[in-house]
Design an enzyme around this catalytic site. Structure first.
Site, PDB file in Angstrom:
ATOM      1  N   GLY A 227     -44.693 -77.567  19.016  1.00 50.75           N
ATOM      2  CA  GLY A 227     -44.028 -78.311  17.965  1.00 50.75           C
ATOM      3  C   GLY A 227     -44.391 -77.879  16.553  1.00 50.75           C
ATOM      4  O   GLY A 227     -44.001 -78.524  15.590  1.00 50.75           O
ATOM      5  N   GLU A 268     -48.949 -74.762  23.468  1.00 52.89           N
ATOM      6  CA  GLU A 268     -47.838 -74.020  24.089  1.00 52.89           C
ATOM      7  C   GLU A 268     -46.752 -73.718  23.070  1.00 52.89           C
ATOM      8  O   GLU A 268     -45.630 -74.207  23.196  1.00 52.89           O
ATOM      9  CB  GLU A 268     -47.218 -74.865  25.205  1.00 52.89           C
ATOM     10  CG  GLU A 268     -48.167 -75.338  26.248  1.00 52.89           C
ATOM     11  CD  GLU A 268     -47.550 -76.476  27.082  1.00 52.89           C
ATOM     12  OE1 GLU A 268     -46.547 -77.082  26.650  1.00 52.89           O
ATOM     13  OE2 GLU A 268     -48.094 -76.732  28.143  1.00 52.89           O
ATOM     14  N   TYR A 311     -27.459 -77.601  18.478  1.00 51.87           N
ATOM     15  CA  TYR A 311     -28.184 -78.634  17.747  1.00 51.87           C
ATOM     16  C   TYR A 311     -28.246 -78.427  16.238  1.00 51.87           C
ATOM     17  O   TYR A 311     -29.277 -78.678  15.620  1.00 51.87           O
ATOM     18  CB  TYR A 311     -29.578 -78.954  18.310  1.00 51.87           C
ATOM     19  CG  TYR A 311     -30.311 -77.924  19.125  1.00 51.87           C
ATOM     20  CD1 TYR A 311     -30.634 -78.242  20.451  1.00 51.87           C
ATOM     21  CD2 TYR A 311     -30.711 -76.695  18.620  1.00 51.87           C
ATOM     22  CE1 TYR A 311     -31.335 -77.339  21.220  1.00 51.87           C
ATOM     23  CE2 TYR A 311     -31.420 -75.801  19.386  1.00 51.87           C
ATOM     24  CZ  TYR A 311     -31.728 -76.128  20.689  1.00 51.87           C
ATOM     25  OH  TYR A 311     -32.435 -75.255  21.457  1.00 51.87           O
ATOM     26  N   CYS A 337     -13.288 -68.441  21.914  1.00 50.59           N
ATOM     27  CA  CYS A 337     -12.218 -69.416  21.824  1.00 50.59           C
ATOM     28  C   CYS A 337     -12.748 -70.829  21.993  1.00 50.59           C
ATOM     29  O   CYS A 337     -12.502 -71.503  23.002  1.00 50.59           O
ATOM     30  CB  CYS A 337     -11.101 -69.069  22.795  1.00 50.59           C
ATOM     31  SG  CYS A 337     -10.257 -67.591  22.226  1.00 50.59           S
ATOM     32  N   TYR A 365     -35.043 -68.929  21.373  1.00 50.34           N
ATOM     33  CA  TYR A 365     -33.848 -69.592  21.904  1.00 50.34           C
ATOM     34  C   TYR A 365     -32.565 -68.906  21.460  1.00 50.34           C
ATOM     35  O   TYR A 365     -31.544 -69.548  21.244  1.00 50.34           O
ATOM     36  CB  TYR A 365     -33.849 -71.090  21.535  1.00 50.34           C
ATOM     37  CG  TYR A 365     -35.160 -71.748  21.892  1.00 50.34           C
ATOM     38  CD1 TYR A 365     -35.470 -72.006  23.217  1.00 50.34           C
ATOM     39  CD2 TYR A 365     -36.113 -72.037  20.915  1.00 50.34           C
ATOM     40  CE1 TYR A 365     -36.696 -72.564  23.559  1.00 50.34           C
ATOM     41  CE2 TYR A 365     -37.339 -72.586  21.254  1.00 50.34           C
ATOM     42  CZ  TYR A 365     -37.619 -72.844  22.581  1.00 50.34           C
ATOM     43  OH  TYR A 365     -38.831 -73.381  22.913  1.00 50.34           O
TER      44      TYR A 365
HETATM   45  C1  LIG Z   1     -40.130 -75.749  25.085  1.00 44.76           C
HETATM   46  C2  LIG Z   1     -41.512 -76.101  25.346  1.00 44.76           C
HETATM   47  C3  LIG Z   1     -42.528 -75.657  24.488  1.00 44.76           C
HETATM   48  C4  LIG Z   1     -42.256 -74.826  23.251  1.00 44.76           C
HETATM   49  O1  LIG Z   1     -41.585 -75.504  22.237  1.00 44.76           O
HETATM   50  P1  LIG Z   1     -41.340 -74.785  20.833  1.00 44.76           P
HETATM   51  O2  LIG Z   1     -40.644 -75.779  20.010  1.00 44.76           O
HETATM   52  O3  LIG Z   1     -40.522 -73.563  21.069  1.00 44.76           O
HETATM   53  O4  LIG Z   1     -42.670 -74.389  20.283  1.00 44.76           O
HETATM   54  C5  LIG Z   1     -43.825 -75.977  24.822  1.00 44.76           C
HETATM   55  N1  LIG Z   1     -44.118 -76.718  25.920  1.00 44.76           N
HETATM   56  C6  LIG Z   1     -43.159 -77.165  26.752  1.00 44.76           C
HETATM   57  C7  LIG Z   1     -43.546 -77.952  27.938  1.00 44.76           C
HETATM   58  C8  LIG Z   1     -41.836 -76.884  26.486  1.00 44.76           C
HETATM   59  O5  LIG Z   1     -40.886 -77.343  27.324  1.00 44.76           O
END
Ligand SMILES: *Cc1c(COP(=O)(O)O)cnc(C)c1O
Length: 410
Positions: A227, A268, A311, A337, A365
């Site tokens: 995040g 992550e 989004y 289209c 993404y």
């Molecule tokens: C998608 C995801 C992330 C990564 O989110 P980002 O916004 O790209 O940093 C981390 N952990 C889990 C479990 C996710 O599903």
């Protein structure tokens, strides 16, 4: 990217030359930028035992996975095939965490066989996991702390209506299941969604997890998901990693002292590591003046970069072919289209048919969400690293579109 002698370059490589060599549309990633982001995160959290698990759904080309593996990163995966991509790229199973949502117990069993960490986000799955493995296979539990992170409900995963994680209010139920089946819980996890702006949100969630941790004596790590925010447009507020890190590290160290042991702190990040490394280059097919706007129609669309349509995400658009042209207002659209608008009312250096435009922040993404809609090919991918630009995925061909079709015998 930088403008040097009227040319845009990334890590010293001329982007238009990359386009000439590999064709358009093309995704280009700057490996140095990815490593810079990785190291910045690592350094910011120096005081604690931090492990980074790159969320590979953001960008899962094997070359990128290997780059991050060589830097020492682990992997966060959300499907069994992502697990397999990680193993194929050479990651040690112990460095991979599998954090799926709403998958079958069979898929989880397959991941157990492959030896990766399992993150469970559903009580029913926890029960089945306990019956199958007891304490012979450790697991991590994904907690939904119900804090609101980020502004957009489509990318916010910690709120009350979210399908992700096990509610922190169900902790008692979780503990009953864990106890009954003697489940070995070695990790607690939360991922509250993308785009967290300040340390406050993280710390709120952290306190909830630290509190829950008291009931799990065998923990080895706490996983704070992701995040971290990156800038998408000029003036965007981004996460101040160093500031965020120092407050989280301190509260984590305090927690470890209370807990009685030093645990690992996992993150992550997906977007944070790869978003800014990516440039998506397209060619302008047509200019179309209507009564309302001037449309720039490019040789791409929601089939290649769907984030703006999915989004409302903002990607800066730069005209690589006319860096000093006078700026005018355009609406940039795709050739699909559907109404696939990349951006309304963008100020771009004067655009001509045939110009090459660049979407910035296209590393995360972008390609991984691409499709063959309208029977279009997925683009090529190129990695800039070690002073050169290398093809890391070929552009698709017509054969790729039809290879899985089966001829009907009438
Ligand atoms: C998608 C995801 C992330 C990564 O989110 P980002 O916004 O790209 O940093 C981390 N952990 C889990 C479990 C996710 O599903």
């Amino acid at each position: 990217m930088e403008l040097k002698n009227e040319r845009y370059e990334a890590s010293g490589i001329d982007l238009l030359e990359v386009a000439n060599e590999f064709g358009l549309p093309v995704y280009i990633y700057d490996g140095n930028k990815i490593l810079d982001q990785y190291n910045r995160l690592l350094n910011a959290f120096k005081p604690v035992n931090i492990k980074i698990k790159y969320a590979c759904k953001a960008l899962n080309n094997s070359a990128i996975l290997k780059l991050l593996k060589n830097a020492g990163s682990g992997l966060d995966t959300v499907s069994i095939n992502e697990v397999k991509l990680g193993l194929r790229a050479g990651f040690n199973p112990d460095d991979i965490i599998f954090t799926p949502n709403c998958v079958s117990i069979e898929e989880i069993q397959e991941a157990v066989k492959l030896g990766v960490h399992i993150n469970i986000d559903n009580i029913s799955i926890l029960e089945q996991f306990g019956s199958l493995y007891g304490n012979s296979v450790p697991c991590c539990i994904r907690i939904n702390p119900h804090i609101l992170a980020g502004g957009n409900s489509k990318i916010s995963t910690g709120h009350i209506d979210s399908k992700f994680g096990i509610s922190v209010y169900q902790l008692r139920h979780v503990l009953r299941v864990v106890k009954s089946s003697n489940i070995l819980v070695t990790g607690l996890h939360m991922h509250t969604g993308s785009d967290i702006l300040d340390a406050g949100v993280f710390l709120q969630g952290a306190e909830i997890l630290f509190d829950a941790a008291k009931d799990f004596p065998d923990l080895k790590f706490i996983d704070f998901g992701s995040g971290f925010k990156v800038a998408y447009k000029e003036g965007d507020i981004t996460t101040d990693i160093e500031e965020l890190a120092s407050s989280i590290a301190q509260s984590f160290l305090d927690f470890c002292k209370d807990y009685g042991r030093d645990l690992e702190l996992w993150f992550e990040p997906g977007k944070y590591l790869v978003s800014e490394s990516g440039y998506f280059l397209v060619k302008v097919n047509v200019l179309k003046q209507t009564t309302a706007t001037v449309f720039v129609g490019v040789d791409s669309g929601m089939n290649h970069l769907i984030r703006p349509m999915l989004y409302d995400s903002y990607h800066s658009i730069v005209n690589l072919s006319n860096p000093n042209g006078k700026q005018r207002i355009y609406t940039v659209v795709g050739y699909i289209c559907e109404t696939d608008t990349f951006g309304w009312d963008r100020r771009i250096n004067e655009v001509h048919e045939g110009d090459v435009l660049c979407f910035k922040n296209a590393g995360a993404y972008g390609f991984t969400m691409s499709s063959n809609y309208n029977a279009r090919f997925r683009p090529a991918e190129v990695l800039i690293y070690n002073g050169k630009a290398q093809l890391i995925r070929k552009r698709e061909t017509f054969d790729d579109l039809v290879q899985n079709e089966v001829d009907v015998q009438w």
